[in-house]
Enzyme design. Structure first.
Site, PDB file in Angstrom:
ATOM      1  N   TYR A 142       0.861  -1.189   0.000  1.00  0.00           N
ATOM      2  CA  TYR A 142       0.000   0.000   0.000  1.00  0.00           C
ATOM      3  C   TYR A 142       0.891   1.230   0.000  1.00  0.00           C
ATOM      4  O   TYR A 142       1.848   1.305   0.773  1.00  0.00           O
ATOM      5  CB  TYR A 142      -0.896   0.002   1.242  1.00  0.00           C
ATOM      6  CG  TYR A 142      -1.817   1.212   1.332  1.00  0.00           C
ATOM      7  CD1 TYR A 142      -2.827   1.414   0.399  1.00  0.00           C
ATOM      8  CD2 TYR A 142      -1.677   2.141   2.357  1.00  0.00           C
ATOM      9  CE1 TYR A 142      -3.678   2.519   0.479  1.00  0.00           C
ATOM     10  CE2 TYR A 142      -2.514   3.246   2.453  1.00  0.00           C
ATOM     11  CZ  TYR A 142      -3.512   3.433   1.512  1.00  0.00           C
ATOM     12  OH  TYR A 142      -4.351   4.526   1.605  1.00  0.00           O
ATOM     13  N   ASP A 237       9.265   2.968   0.308  1.00  0.00           N
ATOM     14  CA  ASP A 237       8.157   3.574   1.037  1.00  0.00           C
ATOM     15  C   ASP A 237       8.317   3.164   2.498  1.00  0.00           C
ATOM     16  O   ASP A 237       7.968   2.050   2.886  1.00  0.00           O
ATOM     17  CB  ASP A 237       6.819   3.116   0.461  1.00  0.00           C
ATOM     18  CG  ASP A 237       5.637   3.792   1.170  1.00  0.00           C
ATOM     19  OD1 ASP A 237       5.866   4.441   2.213  1.00  0.00           O
ATOM     20  OD2 ASP A 237       4.507   3.653   0.680  1.00  0.00           O
ATOM     21  N   LYS A 265       3.514   8.751   9.259  1.00  0.00           N
ATOM     22  CA  LYS A 265       3.283   8.099  10.551  1.00  0.00           C
ATOM     23  C   LYS A 265       4.245   8.585  11.655  1.00  0.00           C
ATOM     24  O   LYS A 265       4.068   9.671  12.161  1.00  0.00           O
ATOM     25  CB  LYS A 265       3.264   6.587  10.349  1.00  0.00           C
ATOM     26  CG  LYS A 265       2.101   6.246   9.376  1.00  0.00           C
ATOM     27  CD  LYS A 265       1.735   4.828   9.217  1.00  0.00           C
ATOM     28  CE  LYS A 265       0.469   4.731   8.374  1.00  0.00           C
ATOM     29  NZ  LYS A 265       0.576   3.968   7.142  1.00  0.00           N
TER      30      LYS A 265
HETATM   31  C1  LIG Z   1      -0.004   4.469   5.771  1.00  0.00           C
HETATM   32  C2  LIG Z   1       0.819   4.282   4.579  1.00  0.00           C
HETATM   33  C3  LIG Z   1       0.775   5.185   3.500  1.00  0.00           C
HETATM   34  C4  LIG Z   1      -0.209   6.307   3.446  1.00  0.00           C
HETATM   35  O1  LIG Z   1      -0.015   7.238   4.455  1.00  0.00           O
HETATM   36  P1  LIG Z   1      -1.233   8.213   4.879  1.00  0.00           P
HETATM   37  O2  LIG Z   1      -0.616   9.117   5.878  1.00  0.00           O
HETATM   38  O3  LIG Z   1      -2.303   7.323   5.418  1.00  0.00           O
HETATM   39  O4  LIG Z   1      -1.656   8.918   3.642  1.00  0.00           O
HETATM   40  C5  LIG Z   1       1.669   5.004   2.468  1.00  0.00           C
HETATM   41  N1  LIG Z   1       2.545   4.001   2.479  1.00  0.00           N
HETATM   42  C6  LIG Z   1       2.620   3.112   3.478  1.00  0.00           C
HETATM   43  C7  LIG Z   1       3.649   2.033   3.450  1.00  0.00           C
HETATM   44  C8  LIG Z   1       1.735   3.208   4.551  1.00  0.00           C
HETATM   45  O5  LIG Z   1       1.771   2.296   5.518  1.00  0.00           O
END
Ligand SMILES: *Cc1c(COP(=O)(O)O)cnc(C)c1O
Length: 426
Positions: A142, A237, A265
């Site tokens: 994701y 990511d 996060k």
């Molecule tokens: C949570 C997440 C996102 C998206 O971040 P948001 O702050 O919810 O937009 C993107 N990449 C990874 C790996 C994530 O866990």
């Protein structure tokens, strides 16, 4: 009727599904959401005064536990000076320097407001820098909800992406190619078919949005090699893994250097913050220096920066922070694994550092397809039992369990006992 139930009844009248982010609705576990009133340390308390040991931690940010006094104090202090200026502030310089010092692959960084924005912007920078449009992502990873990233598995390795969400025009996702996590040959095939058109490979260095799926030996090295060979950028990511597996994220943990990295996060300490950064020559493509446009009214917001800086400093300055959190998590997950093996319900544990996931399947989970063999009904039963025992897990099989530094050995013991009664009863 509980207060949470009453609030939810009202919420669904005014908000789609009663929530501002889908998984909060508890749909996949057949429950109604608990409305949270406050958090302190390892615990959250709902609107009915019930307290839970929290393994979600706002989906990762609360690595120090909730309402850490030093983070709170930094936020209150920043608030006294004003909430936003839309102008340059010293806090942004402090944050940027901190990130560049902690993460060696990052020479320059740009702050944004979420992980979604960080990824969307990093992908744009990669395309601008390489002059190539195609992006490779992995099924089950994701990367936020921007159009081009809402593509998952099922579309086959060699086919162009099929939009996963309504409202995403095929044109927005046709340049997103999907490969199989932990399967280098699926990436080699894509490079073989259209290597000259691939601008970047984006990967979660530890898959943490299909449950937790660690990279197989050689997988990340292999991606690094393929990208370098074909002139594509490697984007890690690290929205979950950044400052979670260590001060230099998964890239430090596994010793692989990406070209670009995205954060979110933990970096905001609970405030809405994201960031992307990497090699200077790539970041110099970003406006106002270069032709890749990206902006944000509230980007680098002083209150958000204060929270993030305070949290990152605590992580950096607490002696052996990651070693201790890692050891505590390791002992806990080893016990979970043991319970899983003795359980009458088939399950598998995957874990890396303070991230773990118990999959309700017999198959070892190493990619999206094997993760999908999990029995989500079995997870729902387990989730409900744990919630009754005062333990708040992610309301979905395909999310991580986040161990926080605020959790004590007693908290983890209690969690194990609650698991044990469920598993041994079958
Ligand atoms: C949570 C997440 C996102 C998206 O971040 P948001 O702050 O919810 O937009 C993107 N990449 C990874 C790996 C994530 O866990």
């Amino acid at each position: 009727m509980t207060k949470s139930e009453r609030l939810f009844e009202e919420a669904v009248r005014y908000m789609p599904g009663g929530v501002n982010s889908p998984v909060r609705a508890f749909g996949s576990v057949g429950e109604k959401p608990r409305f949270i009133e406050k958090g302190e340390g390892a615990y959250i308390t709902d609107a009915d005064g019930r307290t839970y040991l929290d393994f979600v931690g706002s989906w990762g940010p609360m690595i120090l536990g909730h309402n850490h006094p030093q983070v709170k104090e930094a936020v209150l202090k920043a608030c006294e000076k004003g909430l936003s200026f839309g102008a340059a502030t010293e806090a942004e310089v402090t944050m940027a320097r901190l990130i560049c010092e902690l993460v060696p692959s990052i020479e320059m960084v740009r702050m944004v407001n979420s992980g979604t924005e960080a990824v969307m912007s990093a992908v744009r920078a990669a395309r601008g820098f390489t002059g190539r449009n195609k992006i490779v992502k992995f099924a089950g990873c994701y990367h936020g909800h921007s159009d081009a990233m809402l593509v998952k598995a099922g579309s086959g390795v060699m086919t162009a992406g099929v939009p996963d969400s309504a409202g995403v025009p095929a044109g927005c996702s046709q340049d997103t190619l999907t490969a199989v996590y932990n399967d280098l040959s699926s990436v080699e095939e894509l490079f073989g078919a259209c290597g000259q058109e691939i601008g970047a490979v984006i990967v979660e260095p530890v898959g943490a949005n299909m449950g937790v799926v660690p990279p197989a030996e050689g997988f990340l090295e292999g991606l690094r090699g393929l990208c370098t060979r074909h002139g594509a950028l490697l984007i890690f990511d690290e929205v979950i893994t950044g400052f979670r597996l260590g001060l230099s994220g998964a890239q430090g943990y596994f010793g692989i250097t990406p070209d670009l990295t995205t954060f979110g996060k933990i970096i905001g300490g609970g405030m809405p913050v994201g960031a992307y950064g990497g090699r200077r020559e790539i970041m110099e493509m970003i406006a106002p220096l270069g032709p890749v446009y990206q902006a944000g009214t509230l980007s680098g917001n002083p209150v958000a920066m204060a929270a993030g800086i305070a949290q990152l400093r605590l992580l950096k300055e607490t002696p052996d922070f990651y070693q201790k959190l890692g050891q505590k998590s390791e002992r806990f997950f080893e016990q979970v694994q043991k319970l899983g093996r003795e359980s009458k319900i088939p399950c598998q544990l995957n874990h890396v550092g303070s991230l773990g996931c118990l999959f309700f399947t017999q198959e070892p989970v190493r990619d999206y397809a094997s993760a999908k063999t999990s029995d989500t009904k079995a997870y729902a039963g387990y989730f409900k039992h744990m919630l009754r025992e005062g333990i708040y897990l992610a309301p979905s099989q395909f999310e991580a369990m986040f161990v926080s530094a605020a959790m004590t050995e007693e908290d983890l013991e209690r969690t194990l006992s609650a698991m044990e009664t469920y598993f041994l009863a079958g």
